[in-house]
Design a protein around this motif. Structure first.
Motif, PDB file in Angstrom:
ATOM      1  N   GLU A 169       0.724  -1.382  -0.014  1.00  0.00           N
ATOM      2  CA  GLU A 169       0.100   0.005   0.023  1.00  0.00           C
ATOM      3  C   GLU A 169       0.729   1.365  -0.109  1.00  0.00           C
ATOM      4  O   GLU A 169       0.691   2.141  -0.894  1.00  0.00           O
ATOM      5  N   SER A 170       1.822   1.372   0.883  1.00  0.00           N
ATOM      6  CA  SER A 170       2.555   2.518   0.878  1.00  0.00           C
ATOM      7  C   SER A 170       3.505   2.627  -0.466  1.00  0.00           C
ATOM      8  O   SER A 170       3.789   3.840  -0.840  1.00  0.00           O
ATOM      9  N   VAL A 171       3.900   1.537  -0.702  1.00  0.00           N
ATOM     10  CA  VAL A 171       4.770   1.641  -2.063  1.00  0.00           C
ATOM     11  C   VAL A 171       3.999   2.046  -3.263  1.00  0.00           C
ATOM     12  O   VAL A 171       4.303   2.907  -4.091  1.00  0.00           O
ATOM     13  N   LEU A 172       2.588   1.770  -3.322  1.00  0.00           N
ATOM     14  CA  LEU A 172       1.836   2.278  -4.201  1.00  0.00           C
ATOM     15  C   LEU A 172       1.487   3.708  -4.386  1.00  0.00           C
ATOM     16  O   LEU A 172       1.460   4.123  -5.245  1.00  0.00           O
ATOM     17  N   ILE A 173       1.368   3.912  -2.929  1.00  0.00           N
ATOM     18  CA  ILE A 173       1.058   5.455  -2.981  1.00  0.00           C
ATOM     19  C   ILE A 173       2.352   6.451  -3.346  1.00  0.00           C
ATOM     20  O   ILE A 173       2.243   7.358  -4.097  1.00  0.00           O
ATOM     21  N   SER A 174       3.452   5.849  -3.108  1.00  0.00           N
ATOM     22  CA  SER A 174       4.742   6.707  -3.449  1.00  0.00           C
ATOM     23  C   SER A 174       4.797   6.306  -4.982  1.00  0.00           C
ATOM     24  O   SER A 174       5.312   7.231  -5.696  1.00  0.00           O
ATOM     25  N   PHE A 175       4.529   5.091  -5.413  1.00  0.00           N
ATOM     26  CA  PHE A 175       4.446   4.938  -6.745  1.00  0.00           C
ATOM     27  C   PHE A 175       3.896   6.023  -7.695  1.00  0.00           C
ATOM     28  O   PHE A 175       4.189   6.466  -8.659  1.00  0.00           O
ATOM     29  N   LEU A 176       2.509   6.069  -6.975  1.00  0.00           N
ATOM     30  CA  LEU A 176       1.597   6.766  -7.818  1.00  0.00           C
ATOM     31  C   LEU A 176       1.843   8.097  -7.748  1.00  0.00           C
ATOM     32  O   LEU A 176       2.194   9.081  -8.811  1.00  0.00           O
ATOM     33  N   GLY A 177       2.466   8.651  -6.413  1.00  0.00           N
ATOM     34  CA  GLY A 177       2.794  10.052  -6.471  1.00  0.00           C
ATOM     35  C   GLY A 177       4.341  10.270  -7.244  1.00  0.00           C
ATOM     36  O   GLY A 177       4.325  11.296  -7.998  1.00  0.00           O
ATOM     37  N   GLY A 178       5.153   9.192  -7.289  1.00  0.00           N
ATOM     38  CA  GLY A 178       6.406   9.621  -8.132  1.00  0.00           C
ATOM     39  C   GLY A 178       5.833   9.484  -9.657  1.00  0.00           C
ATOM     40  O   GLY A 178       6.377  10.485 -10.347  1.00  0.00           O
ATOM     41  N   GLY A 179       4.948   8.855 -10.283  1.00  0.00           N
ATOM     42  CA  GLY A 179       4.507   8.936 -11.503  1.00  0.00           C
ATOM     43  C   GLY A 179       3.915  10.249 -12.014  1.00  0.00           C
ATOM     44  O   GLY A 179       4.288  10.754 -12.859  1.00  0.00           O
ATOM     45  N   ILE A 180       2.999  10.762 -11.263  1.00  0.00           N
ATOM     46  CA  ILE A 180       2.492  11.838 -11.330  1.00  0.00           C
ATOM     47  C   ILE A 180       3.443  13.077 -11.148  1.00  0.00           C
ATOM     48  O   ILE A 180       3.536  13.993 -11.976  1.00  0.00           O
ATOM     49  N   GLY A 181       4.350  12.914 -10.290  1.00  0.00           N
ATOM     50  CA  GLY A 181       5.164  13.935  -9.910  1.00  0.00           C
ATOM     51  C   GLY A 181       6.423  14.061 -11.263  1.00  0.00           C
ATOM     52  O   GLY A 181       6.636  15.126 -11.612  1.00  0.00           O
ATOM     53  N   ILE A 182       6.588  12.956 -11.660  1.00  0.00           N
ATOM     54  CA  ILE A 182       7.314  12.951 -13.164  1.00  0.00           C
ATOM     55  C   ILE A 182       6.816  13.832 -13.966  1.00  0.00           C
ATOM     56  O   ILE A 182       7.397  14.773 -14.693  1.00  0.00           O
ATOM     57  N   LEU A 183       5.532  13.554 -14.357  1.00  0.00           N
ATOM     58  CA  LEU A 183       4.743  14.180 -15.323  1.00  0.00           C
ATOM     59  C   LEU A 183       4.847  15.834 -15.005  1.00  0.00           C
ATOM     60  O   LEU A 183       4.928  16.687 -15.888  1.00  0.00           O
ATOM     61  N   LEU A 184       4.455  15.948 -13.907  1.00  0.00           N
ATOM     62  CA  LEU A 184       4.198  17.409 -13.334  1.00  0.00           C
ATOM     63  C   LEU A 184       5.588  17.872 -13.478  1.00  0.00           C
ATOM     64  O   LEU A 184       5.827  19.316 -13.848  1.00  0.00           O
ATOM     65  N   GLY A 185       6.992  17.104 -13.082  1.00  0.00           N
ATOM     66  CA  GLY A 185       8.129  17.983 -13.110  1.00  0.00           C
ATOM     67  C   GLY A 185       8.505  18.062 -14.561  1.00  0.00           C
ATOM     68  O   GLY A 185       8.996  19.414 -14.772  1.00  0.00           O
TER      69      GLY A 185
END
Lengths: 227, 402
Positions: free
Chosen positions: B330-346
């Protein structure tokens, strides 16, 4: 099937030792329907936790299908719970976000049993709830929820089903239905152990063990058995 | 339990609490987006600076009069170098491919009714090659024309634009401080740095500049081109040695000139830009850390909330490892999701910065992998404690929990 010898459980409470279970001995054979009775504080919950392999005794031996439970490690206990024991609780204890089918399937998933969905569906059919398989617990009545819990307890074909006040949260009519279901299962040679403080419920069992102060004070066979 | 089933369960629990999941992931989203955009801005600045600096040639050694006290401070006499010194270096130093002496000064140019102020640079014949100037039209002056101090010039592209506005200047005569010069060539534009436009200058023979325009007999710098960049240090030492001899400098006395090379400049600029990148990346990494703490916080709440669920799972046979995995996923999924969106945003942010700010940004695969790997690692690291707490719950107590 179940052999308990001099089983005791001692808790430390504020520097004092309290014997919740003070050395009990009994045997339960396959296909029996046993009710454990007693007032609160009599040690019946402690005994139930030990039989259910949720806890280990302080001393004594507990043999389940020839397996010495008191010597097992936590992971082995989890396996025993998964394969040989089915739990039915007073408050049903279903996962609220999972459907009836998914709740029933859960022990099979932890046991890595193949074709788990089919087997779970068969178990639901056995408790008469196949048509409610896709419903979540919040969409089911109390009686239906307890049936799902019983299906979940049955699904791994366990050695024993342990029911802790299974009718405690149900009205008397629904409670009777659940007890009838237990009777049916017992007739199909499922071993049942029932913990209750209601005389009426206990009377449905074929054998009644009375507990008080951590000891079994009476162990009688109940001729009437069924209703 | 198979990992796939655990994965489905974790996903369901995240989907059930959409807002909570998003808010938890937000910390990671901001962290990853800032890591990627900051590094891309820093890296863009570094590359831009390096590429402009390297346009001037990286294998050039420059000899200047006086003494260099620090990078930007020079003292001593300014007239110690002469054309003779340049010739002397060319004749006596090996491993070099060209020498060009220079004098320069700002001057007034005039053609017909147009005026412009620019740098007039008197150079040797090989200067164009040394300074990486390519010829657009015409040609650069040769040694013979330098010897005879001809009044000819080559125009930089900015000057060309200012004086001729795109017309062909070859064969035309312009006035430099009132003196006539024949235009014989123009150079290809190099592109301006923010503080300096290399195209805003004209080139005339160094001798002409000394005698006919500036009225001086020293030179302001001598550029020496090394054949191999690895030989720079040896050549620098050789130049110092022979110039000391030629200038009769006694042992123990200071040089009346100093030698530097552009790669030193390049390195110090590159280092500065790298430090800048690390600094930006470091600040961004801290925000990623804060995001991780947010995950831990929410996961701890989640474990407490789901104590009963954990009890049920344990009662029906879930092993410690399986509970641990469920919460960790669960926690890795959250950070994975955050990482993915963060990359696009970055990537989006660095695009916007480069579009609006006229600033080159470079989103490197490295920084994406770094940010993504880091965010998943944070999911594991900050998810482990809550997951372990869940896995170690006593099933009896967990079942009793209200």
């Amino acid at each position: 099937m179940i052999e308990v010898e001099n089983l005791s459980k001692i808790y430390q409470m504020g520097g004092q030792q309290v014997a919740a279970l003070a050395g009990v001995d009994f045997k339960i054979e396959k296909g029996e329907f046993v009710a454990i009775m007693g007032p609160s504080g009599s040690g019946k919950s402690t005994l139930m936790n030990l039989i259910g392999c949720l806890d280990l005794p302080s001393s004594g031996t507990y043999r389940l299908e020839g397996l010495d439970i008191q010597d097992l490690k936590p992971n082995q206990l989890a396996e025993v719970r998964n394969r040989r024991i089915g739990f039915v609780f007073q408050s049903f204890n279903l996962l609220p976000r999972a459907t009836a089918l998914e709740n029933t399937e859960l022990p099979l998933l932890y046991g890595r049993v193949p074709k788990s969905t089919e087997i779970a569906l068969q178990a639901l059919e056995r408790v008469g709830l196949a048509h409610r398989a896709k419903h979540k617990p919040t969409e089911l009545s109390g009686g239906e929820r307890q049936r799902v819990a019983i299906a979940r307890a049955l699904v791994n074909s366990p050695a024993i089903i342990l029911a802790d006040e299974p009718t405690g949260n149900l009205d008397s009519a629904t409670g009777k239905e659940i007890m009838d279901l237990f009777q049916e299962l017992n007739e199909e040679a499922v071993t049942l152990i029932l913990v209750t403080h209601e005389q009426e419920v206990a009377q449905q069992a074929r054998r009644i063990m009375q507990m008080k102060d951590g000891k079994i004070i009476a162990d009688t066979s109940n001729g009437a058995g069924s209703c | 339990m198979l990992i796939w089933d655990l994965f489905k369960m974790a996903l369901r629990s995240l989907v059930t609490h959409k807002l909570r999941t998003f808010l938890t992931a937000l910390g990671i989203i901001i962290g990853v987006a800032s890591v990627i955009s900051m590094i891309s801005i820093g890296e863009g600045a570094r590359r831009q600076t390096l590429s402009t600096i390297s346009k001037f040639g990286t294998n050039i050694i420059t000899v200047k009069p006086g003494q260099q006290k620090s990078r930007h401070v020079t003292t001593g006499k300014v007239d110690t170098l002469t054309l003779d010194d340049a010739d002397f270096i060319e004749e006596n130093i090996s491993l070099i491919t060209g020498v060009a002496a220079q004098v320069y000064r700002s001057a007034q140019l005039k053609f017909e009714n147009k005026n412009t102020n620019t740098t007039v640079r008197g150079t040797g014949a090989s200067y164009a090659r040394l300074a990486n100037f390519e010829m657009d039209r015409g040609r650069y002056f040769n040694k013979e024309e330098i010897r005879s101090a001809k009044r000819i010039c080559v125009l930089g592209s900015t000057v060309l634009k200012n004086l001729f506005e795109g017309r062909n200047p070859l064969g035309k005569t312009i006035k430099v401080d009132g003196k006539n010069f024949l235009v014989i060539g123009t150079t290809v534009p190099k592109g301006a740095l923010s503080w300096f436009d290399p195209d805003d200058q004209i080139f005339i023979p160094v001798t002409t500049a000394q005698k006919r325009v500036f009225g001086m007999d020293h030179v302001q710098s001598i550029d020496v081109q090394a054949d191999q960049i690895d030989d720079l240090e040896i050549i620098k030492e050789d130049i110092s040695r022979i110039l000391r001899q030629k200038h009769n400098i006694a042992e123990g006395k200071e040089d009346d000139f100093y030698v530097q090379n552009s790669s030193q400049w390049l390195n110090s600029w590159g280092d500065a830009a790298k430090t800048f990148t690390y600094l930006l990346g470091g600040i961004a990494a801290i925000s990623l850390m804060v995001g991780g703490i947010g995950i831990m916080n929410i996961m701890l709440v989640s474990v407490t909330e789901r104590t009963r669920e954990i009890g049920i799972r344990k009662a029906i046979g879930a092993k410690k490892k399986e509970i641990l995995q469920q919460f960790l996923i669960e926690s890795v999924l959250i950070s994975f999701l955050g990482g993915g969106i963060g990359i696009l945003l970055g990537i989006g942010i660095s695009r916007i910065v480069s579009d609006l700010g006229d600033w080159e940004t470079v989103v490197s695969t490295q920084s994406i992998l770094l940010a993504f790997g880091f965010s998943v690692a944070i999911g594991v690291f900050f998810g482990f404690y809550p997951a372990n707490k869940a896995a170690n719950l006593n099933p009896i107590e967990a079942l009793r929990y209200e």
